[in-house]
Design an enzyme around this catalytic site. Structure first.
Site, PDB file in Angstrom:
ATOM      1  N   ARG A 285      31.798  38.666 -80.601  1.00 28.27           N
ATOM      2  CA  ARG A 285      31.203  37.383 -80.246  1.00 28.27           C
ATOM      3  C   ARG A 285      31.559  36.374 -81.323  1.00 28.27           C
ATOM      4  NH1 ARG A 285      31.089  38.802 -75.945  1.00 28.27           N
ATOM      5  NH2 ARG A 285      29.404  38.916 -74.414  1.00 28.27           N
ATOM      6  N   GLU A 314      32.082  28.196 -76.188  1.00 28.97           N
ATOM      7  CA  GLU A 314      33.146  28.558 -75.244  1.00 28.97           C
ATOM      8  C   GLU A 314      33.058  27.666 -74.006  1.00 28.97           C
ATOM      9  OE1 GLU A 314      33.178  32.779 -74.484  1.00 28.97           O
ATOM     10  OE2 GLU A 314      33.592  33.253 -76.573  1.00 28.97           O
ATOM     11  N   HIS A 333      38.566  34.455 -74.350  1.00 28.60           N
ATOM     12  CA  HIS A 333      37.589  35.487 -73.989  1.00 28.60           C
ATOM     13  C   HIS A 333      38.131  36.381 -72.855  1.00 28.60           C
ATOM     14  CE1 HIS A 333      32.995  36.383 -74.045  1.00 28.60           C
ATOM     15  NE2 HIS A 333      33.695  37.476 -73.775  1.00 28.60           N
TER      16      HIS A 333
HETATM   17  N1  NAD Z   1      35.705  40.069 -75.719  1.00 29.20           N
HETATM   18  C1  NAD Z   1      35.200  40.652 -74.672  1.00 29.20           C
HETATM   19  O1  NAD Z   1      35.504  40.325 -73.547  1.00 29.20           O
HETATM   20  C2  NAD Z   1      34.228  41.771 -74.865  1.00 29.20           C
HETATM   21  C3  NAD Z   1      34.227  42.857 -73.977  1.00 29.20           C
HETATM   22  C4  NAD Z   1      33.292  43.887 -74.176  1.00 29.20           C
HETATM   23  C5  NAD Z   1      32.404  43.810 -75.218  1.00 29.20           C
HETATM   24  N2  NAD Z   1      32.420  42.713 -76.030  1.00 29.20           N
HETATM   25  C6  NAD Z   1      31.494  42.602 -77.149  1.00 29.20           C
HETATM   26  O2  NAD Z   1      31.812  43.622 -78.076  1.00 29.20           O
HETATM   27  C7  NAD Z   1      30.644  43.984 -78.790  1.00 29.20           C
HETATM   28  C8  NAD Z   1      30.486  45.497 -78.781  1.00 29.20           C
HETATM   29  O3  NAD Z   1      30.339  45.976 -77.484  1.00 29.20           O
HETATM   30  P1  NAD Z   1      30.022  47.526 -77.249  1.00 29.20           P
HETATM   31  O4  NAD Z   1      30.085  47.765 -75.801  1.00 29.20           O
HETATM   32  O5  NAD Z   1      30.833  48.355 -78.144  1.00 29.20           O
HETATM   33  O6  NAD Z   1      28.516  47.566 -77.725  1.00 29.20           O
HETATM   34  P2  NAD Z   1      27.750  48.797 -78.355  1.00 29.20           P
HETATM   35  O7  NAD Z   1      26.327  48.480 -78.259  1.00 29.20           O
HETATM   36  O8  NAD Z   1      28.246  50.075 -77.772  1.00 29.20           O
HETATM   37  O9  NAD Z   1      28.196  48.774 -79.888  1.00 29.20           O
HETATM   38  C9  NAD Z   1      27.732  47.831 -80.796  1.00 29.20           C
HETATM   39  C10 NAD Z   1      27.578  48.530 -82.125  1.00 29.20           C
HETATM   40  O10 NAD Z   1      27.284  47.564 -83.114  1.00 29.20           O
HETATM   41  C11 NAD Z   1      26.409  48.160 -84.042  1.00 29.20           C
HETATM   42  N3  NAD Z   1      25.731  47.179 -84.846  1.00 29.20           N
HETATM   43  C12 NAD Z   1      24.585  46.517 -84.593  1.00 29.20           C
HETATM   44  N4  NAD Z   1      24.270  45.718 -85.632  1.00 29.20           N
HETATM   45  C13 NAD Z   1      25.243  45.893 -86.549  1.00 29.20           C
HETATM   46  C14 NAD Z   1      25.472  45.352 -87.829  1.00 29.20           C
HETATM   47  N5  NAD Z   1      24.653  44.474 -88.382  1.00 29.20           N
HETATM   48  N6  NAD Z   1      26.579  45.759 -88.496  1.00 29.20           N
HETATM   49  C15 NAD Z   1      27.422  46.642 -87.960  1.00 29.20           C
HETATM   50  N7  NAD Z   1      27.260  47.200 -86.747  1.00 29.20           N
HETATM   51  C16 NAD Z   1      26.176  46.813 -86.057  1.00 29.20           C
HETATM   52  C17 NAD Z   1      25.488  48.982 -83.177  1.00 29.20           C
HETATM   53  O11 NAD Z   1      24.856  49.991 -83.915  1.00 29.20           O
HETATM   54  C18 NAD Z   1      26.440  49.542 -82.143  1.00 29.20           C
HETATM   55  O12 NAD Z   1      26.907  50.818 -82.528  1.00 29.20           O
HETATM   56  C19 NAD Z   1      29.500  43.221 -78.125  1.00 29.20           C
HETATM   57  O13 NAD Z   1      29.287  42.034 -78.851  1.00 29.20           O
HETATM   58  C20 NAD Z   1      30.058  42.852 -76.784  1.00 29.20           C
HETATM   59  O14 NAD Z   1      29.439  41.738 -76.253  1.00 29.20           O
HETATM   60  C21 NAD Z   1      33.318  41.706 -75.879  1.00 29.20           C
HETATM   61  O1  3PG Z   2      30.259  41.208 -73.288  1.00 33.69           O
HETATM   62  C1  3PG Z   2      31.164  41.411 -72.487  1.00 33.69           C
HETATM   63  O2  3PG Z   2      31.090  42.274 -71.587  1.00 33.69           O
HETATM   64  C2  3PG Z   2      32.418  40.644 -72.613  1.00 33.69           C
HETATM   65  O3  3PG Z   2      32.287  39.636 -73.544  1.00 33.69           O
HETATM   66  C3  3PG Z   2      32.976  40.171 -71.331  1.00 33.69           C
HETATM   67  O4  3PG Z   2      32.460  38.937 -70.941  1.00 33.69           O
HETATM   68  P1  3PG Z   2      32.949  38.315 -69.571  1.00 33.69           P
HETATM   69  O5  3PG Z   2      32.289  39.104 -68.495  1.00 33.69           O
HETATM   70  O6  3PG Z   2      32.477  36.908 -69.575  1.00 33.69           O
HETATM   71  O7  3PG Z   2      34.408  38.448 -69.525  1.00 33.69           O
END
Ligand code: NAD
Ligand code: 3PG
Length: 597
Positions: A285, A314, A333
């Protein structure tokens, strides 16, 4: 009012996945107070009950994969309205039972307030729920579900794509060649093999990135205060402290959620702790980086390059110094944007939303306890018992008493960690609060609403000997520091007390105060207190019979023959006021109360 309205609810006749098979029980409720054939909307103490063929309405505000839309359409009217302004969304939401969004829709408190209580589920087609005001959702009893697994691989692959393309200047070189240039020496990159990658946030995406980076020959360390070390070890990754990760990384990849603790976790101070020339990838994020500080760190050469998929705002402003920086690679994104991931999240979220609209509990609930399907199925009759005991207990309180303290005791032979009582507690709370207020209670907002009303609910486990076959042998609800309109319901220790058991799958009332009774908790109940003597059952029965009120159960509990007794009578129909008055006038009857279930 709430009691009678809830008894008009019909329950889902289908069950699937984590479904609660509590079907065909007219006088019962589903976990979310809604069902496939009958939805109840509470708005200023008014209810709308859809007819049998009415469908709920689901608003989809961002593009959702076809397979998910299809699933939604099989069950609901689906309104796909993209690019709504916040005002338009607030207007539309009052006509919707569910809302499905991605990261581009801000689901603010105003949206829950504007829904007038109709919005029951928000489905986030993706992982991050930082665009949803969870506190407001919970306060409004609105379940939030997400799709936590289907885009994990896509996000990890995008992280690796950014990592490798950044290291080899792919985006910059592509732009320059398209501009007619041939700059071979300008775009000399750096190698990944043997370099240290710090994965910050070792959850689903972080661990997939780690796995892939190891395949590229990188030395991977991770920082995650909540990740189990054995999971990291299994992938060959060492968990380290935040400062150690910063100090030793050649590359840092961010994979933590945006929370108050992670907001701007990379800032001037933390950039200063990094190796000079570090490279940063962010597919988590935007808010986890102080973007102005990153520009400063890039200008100072502390950060050699950054590859960013996510931004504080965004889309970011067109003149963003960060995006325009020559050492920054940016994508809009796109982490979750693969065909496969979008179909996956669409299906995952659609199943969760439909399930929740059917009254099932979701395995992907974000603001409610997730209870495994087997546990739900086993607890089904106890959940009904819990709500009915709460409903009975509160109706025994004399007006003006003010319920503040409720104690729930579970008699069980199960080991303490083998009984999940969250669902039972929520349903007792529902039973207690709904008959005395206009608040709609469900699993989502039960604890919140109890706290808000100053209602303290304490739980006690009474460990029983014997077979742990059934999860609960008996359940007791006690309301302390109140007067009762039925004095016999006051136990020896001075509280209103009702106790129940499940017999052959059917909830029974088995104790009122100190009197043992046995009446199935269906229909309604009349409790009479009298001096034990022959003919009492007949006298009350004939008053009810004259009015064609069917008696389903009758039971007398007494302390000793010819001493004080309590008669519990289950009735299928509601007796008229006149009949109740006549029961009260039977000379031997000292007090009586009519209780709706
Ligand atoms: N760019 C995209 O399109 C996209 C897609 C999927 C997920 N994401 C983002 O990626 C991130 C991770 O997603 P995920 O599915 O792996 O989530 P998840 O919950 O499986 O993993 C997140 C991890 O972060 C850890 N965490 C929490 N606080 C923390 C801190 N202060 N320091 C270090 N680690 C910490 C948690 O313990 C957890 O293990 C989320 O922010 C999600 O929104 C973005
Ligand atoms: O948190 C997520 O799952 C990702 O950031 C994806 O976001 P989006 O659905 O807007 O692509």
């Amino acid at each position: 009012m709430a009691a009678s309205a809830s008894s008009t609810m019909l329950l889902s006749s289908k069950s699937s996945r984590a479904s609660l098979p509590w079907k065909n029980q007219v006088a019962s409720t589903s976990a979310f107070g809604i069902s496939s054939v009958s939805l109840r909307h509470r708005q200023c103490r008014r209810f709308v009950v859809f007819s049998m063929d009415a469908k709920p309405t689901v608003l989809v505000t961002e593009k959702l994969g076809e397979a998910g839309l299809k699933l939604l359409k099989e069950f609901a009217n689906v309104d796909c309205s993209y690019n709504l302004s916040p005002e338009e969304l607030c207007t539309k939401i009052s006509l919707c039972d569910a809302l499905v969004v991605r990261s581009g829709t801000k689901v603010s408190r105003e949206i829950f307030e504007s829904s007038g209580g109709r919005l029951k589920v928000v489905g986030r087609a993706g992982v991050g729920i930082d665009n949803v005001d969870l506190a407001a959702a919970t306060e409004h009893g609105c379940l939030v579900v997400n799709a936590p697994t289907a885009n994990t691989v896509a996000a990890a692959e995008h992280g690796i794509a950014l990592l490798t393309s950044m290291a080899r200047n792919v985006a910059q070189a592509d732009a320059s060649i398209k501009a007619g240039k041939w700059l071979r020496s300008k775009y000399v990159g750096v190698s990944l093999v043997g370099k240290t990658l710090a994965v910050m946030g070792f959850g689903k995406v972080g661990s997939e990135v780690a796995r892939r980076a190891k395949g590229l020959g990188m030395h991977v360390i991770a920082h995650d205060p909540y990740a189990p070390a054995d999971r990291a070890r299994a992938i060959g990754v060492q968990l380290v402290s935040f400062d150690e990760a910063l100090a030793s990384a050649d590359f840092i990849s961010l994979h933590m959620p945006l929370t108050p603790a992670t907001n701007k976790i990379l800032n001037d101070e933390t950039f200063a702790k990094m190796k000079k020339g570090v490279r940063i990838v962010n597919v988590a994020r935007g808010g986890v980086i102080d973007e102005e500080a990153l520009v400063r760190a890039l200008d100072a050469g502390i950060v050699a390059q950054a590859a960013l998929d996510v931004f504080t705002e965004e889309p970011p402003p067109k003149d963003s110094k960060l995006i325009q920086h020559e050492n920054v690679t940016a994508t809009p994104h796109l982490g979750a944007s693969t065909t496969e991931a979008q179909e996956g999240v669409a299906i995952e979220v659609a199943e969760a939303v439909v399930g929740a609209l059917k009254g099932e509990l979701s395995a992907t609930a974000v603001n409610a306890p997730m209870v495994p399907a087997e546990v739900l199925s086993e607890l089904k009759p106890y959940v009904v018992l819990a709500e009915k005991l709460g409903r009975l207990a509160v109706q025994l309180v004399a007006g003006g008493s003010g319920v503040k303290s409720v104690k729930v005791s579970y008699g069980s032979a199960r080991a303490p960690d083998d009984l999940d009582t969250r669902l039972l507690r929520a349903m007792i709370t529902k039973g207690i609060i709904e008959p005395i207020s206009s608040v709609f209670i469900n699993l989502v907002n039960a604890d919140f609403t109890a706290k808000q009303r100053g209602l303290q609910i304490s739980e006690e486990r009474i460990l029983l000997d014997g077979s742990p076959e059934s999860p609960v042998e008996f359940m007791q609800v006690q309301i302390a520091n109140v007067e009762s309109k039925f004095a016999s319901a006051i136990s020896d220790s001075g509280e209103i007390r009702v106790e129940g058991r499940v017999k052959d799958g059917v909830p029974h009332l088995t104790k009122v105060g100190s009197f043992e009774v046995d009446v199935s908790l269906e229909g309604s109940i009349i409790l009479c207190s009298q001096v034990d003597q022959p003919g009492m059952i007949g006298k009350v029965g004939s008053v009810l019979g004259e009015e064609n009120v069917n008696v389903s159960f009758m039971s007398v509990g007494r302390i000793a023959p010819r001493k004080q007794a309590v008669m519990a009578i289950g009735v299928d129909e509601q007796p008229s006021k006149e009949s109740l008055k006549r029961i009260g006038e039977i000379p031997a009857i000292q007090e009586f109360v009519y209780l709706r279930l």
